[in-house]
Design an enzyme around this catalytic site. Structure first.
Site, PDB file in Angstrom:
ATOM      1  N   CYS A   1       0.648  -1.339   0.077  1.00  0.00           N
ATOM      2  CA  CYS A   1      -0.146   0.051  -0.014  1.00  0.00           C
ATOM      3  C   CYS A   1       0.926   1.233  -0.012  1.00  0.00           C
ATOM      4  O   CYS A   1       0.151   2.140   0.247  1.00  0.00           O
ATOM      5  CB  CYS A   1      -0.895  -0.212   1.197  1.00  0.00           C
ATOM      6  SG  CYS A   1      -1.937  -1.486   1.229  1.00  0.00           S
TER       7      CYS A   1
ATOM      8  N   CYS B   1      -5.504   5.296   7.815  1.00  0.00           N
ATOM      9  CA  CYS B   1      -5.654   3.766   8.026  1.00  0.00           C
ATOM     10  C   CYS B   1      -6.467   3.392   9.332  1.00  0.00           C
ATOM     11  O   CYS B   1      -6.978   2.307   9.475  1.00  0.00           O
ATOM     12  CB  CYS B   1      -4.379   3.165   8.531  1.00  0.00           C
ATOM     13  SG  CYS B   1      -3.347   3.711   9.846  1.00  0.00           S
TER      14      CYS B   1
END
Length: 244
Positions: A208, A233
């Protein structure tokens, strides 16, 4: 425990323009069960500052199981360089195994990073923060204009506080720019993650995170397939709560 005289709003206003070291001194003065969260990226600066004020500081890091090899090596370098105990938090293996079995290793590319981050990051962090009074992060306002532009130097953690328990969060580098961070790293010659030499600015899990191009904002290297204003996140989900 915190001092009964710890007025978060008043102190946030009083310390808003003070140095990171002054904010850290405030944290150490008021909290015994205080932990610093270290990700293995440029938050090495706040770790270095805190360690110089208190070599016995308590530090934890999240091992998602998907970090870059360079990050794992950097974490070990930091542990040895500062002579600290680094508490490594891992996801619940049963929950993680069930998720991967059902949805595979790259579900986040199709369905967003929320569930994967929830298992690999948020749950372990929640377990840890449920046992502490306050924590220190390396958040900066310039890291993400969409979600972090108003980060205060001290706040009540909106994401991890409960009705019965108030968690205090310190962000000593809130006013620092990326240039300030790298001036500090270079001048004091402290360790840094070697991924930075390859164009990585904001460093997270390997699938990511990617390098950024010249004139791209650092957060564009994270979850690049998703909408920019949601690039958290969940570790600092309070930023999204405050924004909305």
């Amino acid at each position: 425990m915190s001092s009964p005289l710890f007025d978060v709003d008043a102190l946030a206003a009083e310390y808003t323009a003070k140095s990171p070291q002054e904010v850290l001194k405030l944290a150490f003065e008021h909290f015994d069960d205080l932990w610093l969260s270290f990700s293995g990226a440029d938050d090495i600066v706040v770790l270095d500052m805190a360690w110089k004020l208190n070599p016995g500081l308590k530090v934890f890091t999240l091992d998602t199981g998907r970090l870059h090899p360079e990050t794992y090596r950097f974490l070990e370098e930091v542990r040895k360089h500062y002579g600290i105990q680094l508490e490594v938090l891992s996801p619940d293996h049963q929950v993680l195994e069930a998720y991967v079995r059902e949805k595979g290793l790259f579900d986040f590319y199709e369905n967003g990073h929320g569930e994967c981050c929830g298992i690999r990051k948020i749950a372990p962090l929640r377990r840890k923060l449920a046992t502490v009074d306050a924590w220190i992060t390396g958040q900066r306002r310039d890291q993400s204009p969409g979600t972090r532009a108003n980060v205060p130097v001290v706040e009540v953690d909106a994401a991890f506080s409960t009705a019965d328990r108030q968690l205090i969060k310190f962000n000593p580098l809130a006013n620092y720019s990326s240039q300030d961070v790298w001036n500090y790293i270079r001048m004091l010659e402290i360790p840094y993650n070697k991924l930075h030499e390859r164009g990585f600015v904001s460093i997270g899990c390997e699938p990511c995170t990617r390098p950024v191009l010249p004139n791209q904002h650092e957060r564009e290297g994270r979850w690049w397939w998703e909408e920019a204003t949601q690039k958290e996140c969940g570790l600092h989900a309070g930023n999204l709560i405050a924004k909305n």
